[in-house]
Design a protein around this motif. Sequence first.
Motif, PDB file in Angstrom:
ATOM      1  N   ALA A   4      -7.709 -10.903  10.714  1.00  0.00           N
ATOM      2  CA  ALA A   4      -7.212 -12.270  10.906  1.00  0.00           C
ATOM      3  C   ALA A   4      -7.995 -13.019  11.992  1.00  0.00           C
ATOM      4  N   ASN A   5      -8.330 -12.367  13.084  1.00  0.00           N
ATOM      5  CA  ASN A   5      -9.092 -13.043  14.144  1.00  0.00           C
ATOM      6  C   ASN A   5     -10.456 -13.495  13.646  1.00  0.00           C
TER       7      ASN A   5
ATOM      8  N   ARG B   3       0.552 -14.595   4.105  1.00  0.00           N
ATOM      9  CA  ARG B   3       1.289 -13.787   5.073  1.00  0.00           C
ATOM     10  C   ARG B   3       0.582 -13.791   6.423  1.00  0.00           C
ATOM     11  N   THR B   4      -0.733 -13.598   6.414  1.00  0.00           N
ATOM     12  CA  THR B   4      -1.462 -13.574   7.684  1.00  0.00           C
ATOM     13  C   THR B   4      -1.527 -14.963   8.321  1.00  0.00           C
ATOM     14  N   GLU B   5      -1.556 -16.003   7.498  1.00  0.00           N
ATOM     15  CA  GLU B   5      -1.513 -17.370   8.038  1.00  0.00           C
ATOM     16  C   GLU B   5      -0.208 -17.615   8.787  1.00  0.00           C
ATOM     17  N   LYS B   6       0.877 -17.029   8.286  1.00  0.00           N
ATOM     18  CA  LYS B   6       2.192 -17.173   8.932  1.00  0.00           C
ATOM     19  C   LYS B   6       2.358 -16.192  10.092  1.00  0.00           C
ATOM     20  N   LYS B   7       1.337 -15.319  10.267  1.00  0.00           N
ATOM     21  CA  LYS B   7       1.350 -14.326  11.340  1.00  0.00           C
ATOM     22  C   LYS B   7       2.553 -13.388  11.260  1.00  0.00           C
ATOM     23  N   ILE B   8       2.821 -12.916  10.047  1.00  0.00           N
ATOM     24  CA  ILE B   8       3.897 -11.946   9.890  1.00  0.00           C
ATOM     25  C   ILE B   8       3.347 -10.660   9.265  1.00  0.00           C
ATOM     26  N   SER B   9       3.973  -9.552   9.593  1.00  0.00           N
ATOM     27  CA  SER B   9       3.555  -8.247   9.080  1.00  0.00           C
ATOM     28  C   SER B   9       4.066  -8.039   7.657  1.00  0.00           C
TER      29      SER B   9
ATOM     30  N   ARG C 218     -10.025 -16.485  11.391  1.00  0.00           N
ATOM     31  CA  ARG C 218      -9.778 -17.692  12.197  1.00  0.00           C
ATOM     32  C   ARG C 218     -11.099 -18.210  12.786  1.00  0.00           C
TER      33      ARG C 218
END
Length: 111
Positions: free
Chosen positions: A93-94, A15-21, A97
């Motif tokens: 997430a940052n 989910r976080t890889e796709k940048k969605i909540s 990355r």
Amino acid sequence: MDITQEVGARIRYFRTEKKISQEKLSELSDLHPSYIGQLERGEKTPSVETIYKITQGLEMTLSDFFVDLENIAAKPEETYAMKSYKLIEYQPANDQRHLYNILNEIISMHK
């Protein structure tokens, strides 16, 4: 990490890889947002149908979602990849990355 926690960690990771909540994933998968949170925290064990809905919402296949799960679940303490994953899985997430970029640079230097 037990199987329920591993599945939850994978949901959060993809989910976080796709940048969605969580809210957006709940819309895409037709599940309640609080249920997505419970799954990600390993508090609830999802059914096969639920995992299918989530993978559809994430636009990925079930096989991609479960890749290497058997190896990880069998002996997670024996793989450095799993140890590394555990170190970063709950970081923002940052930070994830940034750590990924550092690892990628190190790996590319050794090729």
